[in-house]
Scaffold this motif. Structure first.
Motif, PDB file in Angstrom:
ATOM      1  N   ALA A   1      36.096  35.875  34.315  1.00  0.00           N
ATOM      2  CA  ALA A   1      36.062  36.210  32.890  1.00  0.00           C
ATOM      3  C   ALA A   1      34.647  36.655  32.530  1.00  0.00           C
ATOM      4  CB  ALA A   1      36.461  35.004  32.046  1.00  0.00           C
ATOM      5  N   PRO A   2      34.474  37.944  32.200  1.00  0.00           N
ATOM      6  CA  PRO A   2      33.134  38.427  31.860  1.00  0.00           C
ATOM      7  C   PRO A   2      32.769  38.074  30.417  1.00  0.00           C
ATOM      8  CG  PRO A   2      34.704  40.224  31.706  1.00  0.00           C
ATOM      9  CD  PRO A   2      35.465  39.008  32.175  1.00  0.00           C
TER      10      PRO A   2
ATOM     11  N   ASN B   1      38.567  28.799  33.375  1.00  0.00           N
ATOM     12  CA  ASN B   1      39.233  30.070  33.627  1.00  0.00           C
ATOM     13  C   ASN B   1      40.346  29.807  34.636  1.00  0.00           C
ATOM     14  OD1 ASN B   1      40.100  32.639  34.206  1.00  0.00           O
ATOM     15  ND2 ASN B   1      38.169  33.328  35.094  1.00  0.00           N
ATOM     16  N   ILE B   2      41.589  29.798  34.155  1.00  0.00           N
ATOM     17  CA  ILE B   2      42.736  29.551  35.030  1.00  0.00           C
ATOM     18  C   ILE B   2      43.426  30.861  35.414  1.00  0.00           C
ATOM     19  CG2 ILE B   2      43.089  27.215  34.157  1.00  0.00           C
ATOM     20  CD1 ILE B   2      45.474  28.335  32.511  1.00  0.00           C
ATOM     21  N   GLY B   3      42.746  31.984  35.171  1.00  0.00           N
ATOM     22  CA  GLY B   3      43.302  33.295  35.472  1.00  0.00           C
ATOM     23  C   GLY B   3      43.089  33.696  36.919  1.00  0.00           C
ATOM     24  N   GLU B   4      43.305  34.997  37.191  1.00  0.00           N
ATOM     25  CA  GLU B   4      43.259  35.525  38.549  1.00  0.00           C
ATOM     26  C   GLU B   4      41.964  36.253  38.881  1.00  0.00           C
ATOM     27  OE1 GLU B   4      46.739  37.960  38.895  1.00  0.00           O
ATOM     28  OE2 GLU B   4      48.079  36.313  38.399  1.00  0.00           O
TER      29      GLU B   4
ATOM     30  N   LEU C   1      32.680  33.450  33.811  1.00  0.00           N
ATOM     31  CA  LEU C   1      33.300  32.242  34.344  1.00  0.00           C
ATOM     32  C   LEU C   1      34.234  32.655  35.483  1.00  0.00           C
ATOM     33  CD1 LEU C   1      33.118  29.239  33.701  1.00  0.00           C
ATOM     34  CD2 LEU C   1      35.112  29.485  32.231  1.00  0.00           C
ATOM     35  N   ALA C   2      33.918  32.200  36.693  1.00  0.00           N
ATOM     36  CA  ALA C   2      34.666  32.583  37.889  1.00  0.00           C
ATOM     37  C   ALA C   2      36.078  32.007  37.859  1.00  0.00           C
ATOM     38  CB  ALA C   2      33.932  32.097  39.137  1.00  0.00           C
ATOM     39  N   VAL C   3      36.930  32.552  38.692  1.00  0.00           N
ATOM     40  CA  VAL C   3      38.299  32.058  38.827  1.00  0.00           C
ATOM     41  C   VAL C   3      38.261  30.588  39.231  1.00  0.00           C
ATOM     42  CG1 VAL C   3      40.450  32.284  40.140  1.00  0.00           C
ATOM     43  CG2 VAL C   3      39.139  34.323  39.522  1.00  0.00           C
TER      44      VAL C   3
END
Length: 170
Positions: A70-71, A64-67, A100-102
């Motif tokens: 991700a649920p 997870n490369i987001g901010e 998945l955590a940041v």
């Protein structure tokens, strides 16, 4: 600029001036997306060549490369595309039920079978294949698939039959 119009069909009886059904705001309005997760696949470990229908383990890394986190759940899809052309062959779909955590990554190993047609193949892994996780409008959904540069061969079996016939029925 923003226009707001209510009762556009004049369906509501108003005992007064219906001109107040329109409002206008001349200042600019800024609409931004909230922070989103961004799921990507990397480090696909393509199996060595094997016989058609034989099982093998495939390993890949989900990140997870987001901010934001991700649920889950979501489904990951694995396909094999023949180098000779043709449509990808579905090898399997696998659910991820956690979150998945940041900045977190998860190595996944899944059991698959070699395609049933002899050919040279390339593995593709797509995470969140049905877009269950909202990854936003800024490309988060467009980077969910990774294609491994390494190829493998689904090989056939060599079979020979030998017969020794001494006599035949009369």
């Amino acid at each position: 600029e923003l226009f707001v119009v209510t009762d556009t069909l004049n369906a509501v009886f108003e005992d007064g001036d219906p001109a107040n059904n329109v409002a206008y705001a001349p200042q600019g309005i800024s609409i931004t997306q909230p922070p989103r997760p961004n799921l990507v696949v990397a480090d696909i470990v393509t199996p060595p060549s094997g016989f058609v229908g034989q099982t093998f383990d495939l390993t890949f890394t989900l990140s997870n490369i987001g901010e934001v986190s991700a649920p889950g759940p979501w489904a990951d899809r694995v396909t094999a595309t023949p180098d000779s052309g043709g449509a990808p062959i579905l090898l399997g779909e696998f659910f991820y039920n956690g979150s998945l955590a940041v900045g977190a990554s998860q190595e996944r190993t899944v059991a698959l079978r070699y395609p049933l047609t002899i050919d040279l193949y390339r593995i593709s892994v797509t995470t969140d294949r049905s877009d269950a996780v909202n990854e936003g409008l800024d490309g988060g959904e467009s980077d969910n698939t990774a294609v491994d540069a390494t190829t493998f061969t689904a090989e056939g079996y060599d079979v020979s039959v030998a017969a020794d016939i001494d006599s035949a029925p009369a």
